[in-house]
Design an enzyme around this catalytic site. Structure first.
Site, mmCIF file in Angstrom:
data_model
loop_
_atom_site.group_PDB
_atom_site.id
_atom_site.type_symbol
_atom_site.label_atom_id
_atom_site.label_comp_id
_atom_site.label_asym_id
_atom_site.label_seq_id
_atom_site.Cartn_x
_atom_site.Cartn_y
_atom_site.Cartn_z
ATOM 1 N N TRP A 15 -20.001 36.112 -8.063
ATOM 2 C CA TRP A 15 -18.851 36.441 -8.914
ATOM 3 C C TRP A 15 -18.867 37.891 -9.413
ATOM 4 O O TRP A 15 -18.029 38.274 -10.199
ATOM 5 C CB TRP A 15 -18.828 35.522 -10.143
ATOM 6 C CG TRP A 15 -18.785 34.070 -9.824
ATOM 7 C CD1 TRP A 15 -17.666 33.341 -9.533
ATOM 8 C CD2 TRP A 15 -19.878 33.150 -9.771
ATOM 9 N NE1 TRP A 15 -18.010 32.033 -9.312
ATOM 10 C CE2 TRP A 15 -19.351 31.885 -9.440
ATOM 11 C CE3 TRP A 15 -21.258 33.271 -9.955
ATOM 12 C CZ2 TRP A 15 -20.151 30.747 -9.312
ATOM 13 C CZ3 TRP A 15 -22.052 32.141 -9.823
ATOM 14 C CH2 TRP A 15 -21.498 30.907 -9.498
ATOM 15 N N ASP A 16 -19.856 38.673 -8.993
ATOM 16 C CA ASP A 16 -19.985 40.022 -9.536
ATOM 17 C C ASP A 16 -20.254 39.989 -11.043
ATOM 18 O O ASP A 16 -19.776 40.844 -11.781
ATOM 19 C CB ASP A 16 -18.716 40.852 -9.235
ATOM 20 C CG ASP A 16 -18.963 42.355 -9.373
ATOM 21 O OD1 ASP A 16 -20.134 42.752 -9.542
ATOM 22 O OD2 ASP A 16 -17.991 43.123 -9.320
ATOM 23 N N TYR A 17 -21.004 39.002 -11.492
ATOM 24 C CA TYR A 17 -21.417 38.966 -12.893
ATOM 25 C C TYR A 17 -22.668 39.843 -13.085
ATOM 26 O O TYR A 17 -23.719 39.360 -13.501
ATOM 27 C CB TYR A 17 -21.705 37.534 -13.342
ATOM 28 C CG TYR A 17 -20.478 36.720 -13.712
ATOM 29 C CD1 TYR A 17 -19.436 37.285 -14.440
ATOM 30 C CD2 TYR A 17 -20.394 35.370 -13.378
ATOM 31 C CE1 TYR A 17 -18.323 36.520 -14.793
ATOM 32 C CE2 TYR A 17 -19.285 34.608 -13.740
ATOM 33 C CZ TYR A 17 -18.258 35.193 -14.443
ATOM 34 O OH TYR A 17 -17.172 34.433 -14.808
ATOM 35 N N ASP A 18 -22.533 41.131 -12.745
ATOM 36 C CA ASP A 18 -23.629 42.070 -12.996
ATOM 37 C C ASP A 18 -24.043 41.987 -14.457
ATOM 38 O O ASP A 18 -23.213 41.738 -15.327
ATOM 39 C CB ASP A 18 -23.157 43.520 -12.781
ATOM 40 C CG ASP A 18 -22.792 43.828 -11.351
ATOM 41 O OD1 ASP A 18 -23.209 43.096 -10.451
ATOM 42 O OD2 ASP A 18 -22.081 44.830 -11.152
#
Lengths: 162, 683
Positions: free
Chosen positions: B336-339
């Site tokens: 999810w691109d939850y960097d």
């Protein structure tokens, strides 16, 4: 958000309709002409059979159909997807109102008042006093109600026809 | 979604993996310095996050809720670093205040020192970053300073200012003169492309201030998302602050690269990078590095085990060796691109026995807030597990079964429902309701899908993003601003993406002029496509889920808020929407409606002992002072452009100042400028 905004947003919505309909004119001009229209109506009512009023009612009917058709079409699709029934029903209500408006029947007002009243009940049932949430639900339908009230002089009671 | 909160603190405790310690013989190993006293926040703002622990708290108390109405501009300083036509700038500038000076970097890395009371320029040093090096947008969030005890007073670069640049260099200049430090690397510059591989401008760029612990300058870099699995490495490197010599490299894909890769080799490509600011503990000798998602955000099959172990983790590295001590993975097998985007914060916090221990707080993009014993990684607040749905995933076998969740506090709101869809009329609202019903959505852990779009809420902007949170250690409050809006995304089959002509950053771009360097156009913003070249899928990301035609968000406001959280209980004290509707309206028309709506925001806050939280961040371009006890906005000023930067507070000649970079932000659509605005009380 509060009632003040409802007014402000209605004005903005009126601007938008103006912008869409007559892009070449300035927003301020549109606003002015709407206000003139209303005040003329209040001070110098022309006869219910006046040509201008008949035209206004007919134009409003066309606008309502243009809003109503996508609501019916999209609304049916939304029902098929398992979503809210409101939009299809509201769209139908708009179209019926438009037909009666085009026929210059006072019935248009009563039908639309029912549509508007049910809309208000539905809107508060869905989002309560979340005023930003009410913007798409109440502003446009209320603007339509105001526009119908404005063209009232064009409408006749059924017995007036005979 | 089924939430199964199980106290699984022990499960999430992860000791550092047993890495091979038999590092090769290291000739001329630079000295490892003992812990040194660190400058205090107060009159100065010596670290990007204020204090060494990045609490974004100022002990100054001259400006109070009673007198804040008397704030006036002390000066407006233009950095004179403005975008060329077509270039995208998001400067995000947060200066340091040291002595009488403010030191900062401009969007394209010009180092600048100005007088902190007048805004008069002391010096500037332009490292000459090319426009082609701009990634999504030109940004330089901040700089760090280092004072070398062994150098005599008055020696050049006794105290030096160090920044990382968009073209991947470390630059060191003298704090007093701005002259490059002759002793540092190649005349004041160290090339970070060393060992990274093929040099593609804009793909590998530093936008955060380095963390300096015990004389070691620690930096990662931003790697432009979603291009190719074969992307620049996320390696974290430590350099000697005086000589610029590489001390260690932590390549989680290959521990053997601790002294750099062999000739002709690179650090492991495509690993999770750290684009945001870390935080250091001089006493413990640890640096805390927040890692992101690997190079391909929305498709995970084929990631190596080390990526699955470390991606989206907060990693404590021993700064003397570069070896991991502990880590906590906030999202397992992220798609999810939850960097981890928020700079963590150091604080003292009670453990189970009630003893105050050195702790670290981690806010995430999902909105979860975690606190750990920073010596061991032991959680000090409860952590649970939720089952992660896999329906409609293109890789259900690969996804993680469960994900961690904070049971102590989350900024995340309830999942969206159809009635939360919005618009300006029933028609556009209906369009959004159709999109809602048409999509795959099972809460915030809905995996990416190709058959239909999926709703990602909260979006990759958070929750909490790089602005992070501020802490009032006296009133025992966390002040957290957050985003609260969904993205509407869909995977695109490779063949279709190729037909669309979606190209990665390294491919030749035929029709792009010099005014449209890498980073312009596709990649970020409203509806954009990430190529994810050579993967089975590209991805279309509708950031903020803007409706077709009108550009109006499909979800009802608020889109962002600010919240005070009791530091002892994790309970919400107050929670208010952040931002007014003055700059928003359909078709991009500014409505000038002054009512609070709650807007997307980027950038953080500073909380002061005087009882105020200062914050810009929201896209209404206002800078405001909020009563930290009640959340009430007590004062505001219209900034020249968006205040998407972390504000600071400092003192000169007995007067308290508050300052914010108000240079706008391309992605947040808040104008492009170069102004830094400082305020103080009217005399």
């Amino acid at each position: 958000m509060n009632p003040l905004c409802a007014v402000a947003c209605s004005v903005m919505y009126a601007h938008l309709i103006g912008l869409r309909a007559r892009r070449q004119r300035s927003t301020a001009h549109n606003y002015k002409s709407i206000m003139t229209f209303i005040s003329n109506n209040a001070t110098t009512p022309s006869g219910p059979t006046g040509r201008g009023w008949r035209f206004a009612a007919f134009a409003l009917a066309i606008v309502l159909v243009l809003f109503g058709l996508p609501l019916v079409g999209g609304g049916i699709y939304l029902i098929i997807l398992g979503g809210s029934w409101y939009y299809a029903l509201a769209g139908l209500g708009l179209i019926v109102t438009a037909v009666e408006l085009a026929r210059q029947r006072m019935r248009a007002l009563w039908i639309y008042l029912v549509v508007w009243g049910l809309t208000v009940i539905w809107a508060f049932w869905e989002v309560g006093f979340d005023w930003w949430g009410q913007v798409p639900r109440l502003v446009a339908p209320t603007v339509v109600l105001v526009l119908i009230l404005i063209v009232l002089p064009a409408l006749r009671r059924p017995q007036a026809r005979t | 979604m089924i939430f199964k909160p199980t106290l699984a603190a022990a499960l999430l405790l992860s000791a550092g993996p047993a890495f091979a310690q038999d590092a090769p013989a290291q000739p001329e190993q630079p000295q490892v310095r003992p812990a040194a006293a660190q400058p205090e926040v107060g009159s100065d703002w010596p670290f990007y996050g204020g204090s060494e622990g990045a609490q974004r708290y100022s002990p100054l108390d001259q400006i109070t809720p009673e007198n804040v109405a008397n704030l006036e501009r002390a000066f407006v300083y233009p950095t004179r670093d403005l975008p060329e036509p077509g270039a995208r700038y998001s400067p995000e500038t947060t200066p340091l205040k040291v002595g009488r000076s403010l030191v900062m970097c401009s969007a394209k890395n010009i180092l600048i020192s100005i007088d902190a009371a007048t805004g008069e320029e002391n010096w500037r040093h332009d490292p000459g970053v090319a426009a082609q090096a701009i990634p999504h947008a030109a940004a330089c969030r901040g700089v760090s300073t280092y004072t070398e005890p062994s150098l005599p007073d008055g020696a050049q670069c006794k105290t030096r200012v160090i920044e990382g640049t968009l073209d991947a260099r470390l630059i060191a200049v003298d704090l007093e003169t701005g002259q490059p430090c002759a002793d540092f690397g190649d005349n004041g510059a160290v090339d970070l492309w060393q060992g990274i591989g093929q040099k593609v401008p804009g793909w590998y760029a530093v936008t955060a201030p380095p963390t300096i612990v015990r004389g070691i300058v620690v930096t990662g870099a931003q790697v432009k998302d979603g291009q190719n699995r074969d992307a620049p490495s996320g390696v974290i490197r430590g350099y000697d602050a005086v000589t610029g010599q590489l001390v260690w490299a932590w390549d989680h894909g290959n521990p053997d690269n601790s002294q750099g890769p062999a000739e002709g080799e690179t650090y492991t490509r495509g690993t999770s990078n750290s684009w945001t600011a870390g935080v250091g503990d001089e006493q413990l000798g640890y640096v805390y590095v927040p890692l992101g998602t690997p190079a391909i955000d929305y498709y995970g099959t084929g990631r190596i085990d080390a990526m699955n172990e470390y991606s989206n983790s907060l990693v404590a590295l021993d700064v003397t060796t570069g070896q991991p001590v502990w880590h906590f993975q906030a999202t397992r097998r992220d798609v999810w691109d939850y960097d981890l985007g928020s700079q963590p914060t150091l604080l003292d916090y009670p453990n189970a026995q009630g003893d105050n221990v050195p702790a670290i707080m981690l806010p995430t993009k999902q909105g979860d807030i975690y606190i750990f014993d920073r010596r061991t990684g032991e959680p000090l607040t409860p952590i649970g597990e939720v089952e992660a749905p896999k329906d409609n995933s293109v890789e259900p076998e690969w996804l993680a079964d469960t994900q961690p969740v904070s049971l102590w506090h989350t900024l995340r709101k309830e999942p969206k429902q159809e009635k939360d869809m919005w618009g300006f009329t029933p028609i556009d609202q209906m369009m959004c309701r159709i999109q809602f019903r048409w999509s795959n959505y099972q809460g915030y852990l809905t995996p990416p899908s190709v058959d239909k779009p999926w709703i990602m809420y909260p979006s990759y902007n958070g929750g909490s993003d790089w602005g992070s949170v501020s802490i009032d250690p006296v009133r025992r409050l966390i002040i957290a601003n957050y985003n609260d809006l969904p993205n509407y995304d869909q995977l695109i089959p490779r063949e279709e993406a190729d037909e669309m002509g979606v190209k990665p950053i390294y491919a030749p771009h035929d029709n792009e002029s010099a005014h449209k360097p890498a980073g312009a156009g596709r990649g970020e913003g409203g509806g954009s496509v990430y190529p994810q070249a050579e993967e089975p899928y590209a991805v279309r990301v509708n950031a903020g889920w803007r409706n077709w035609g009108t550009g109006v968000p499909c979800a009802a406001p608020p889109y962002g808020g600010i919240r005070a959280i009791d530091l002892d209980t994790g309970e919400t004290v107050w929670d208010e929407p952040l931002g007014t509707a003055r700059r928003n309206g359909p078709f991009g028309i500014k409505s000038h409606i002054p009512f609070t709506i709650g807007l997307p925001n980027n950038g953080g806050s500073v909380t002061t002992a005087g009882g105020l939280t200062f914050i810009g961040a929201a896209t209404d371009n206002l800078f405001r002072a909020i009563d930290v006890q009640t959340g009430e906005v007590l004062w505001q000023d219209v900034l020249p452009n968006g205040g998407q930067a972390n504000p600071i507070s400092y003192e000169v000649d007995g007067e308290q100042y508050v300052l914010i970079g108000a240079s706008g932000h391309s992605f947040m659509e808040t104008g492009q400028g170069d102004e830094i605005v400082a305020y103080r009380l009217k005399k």
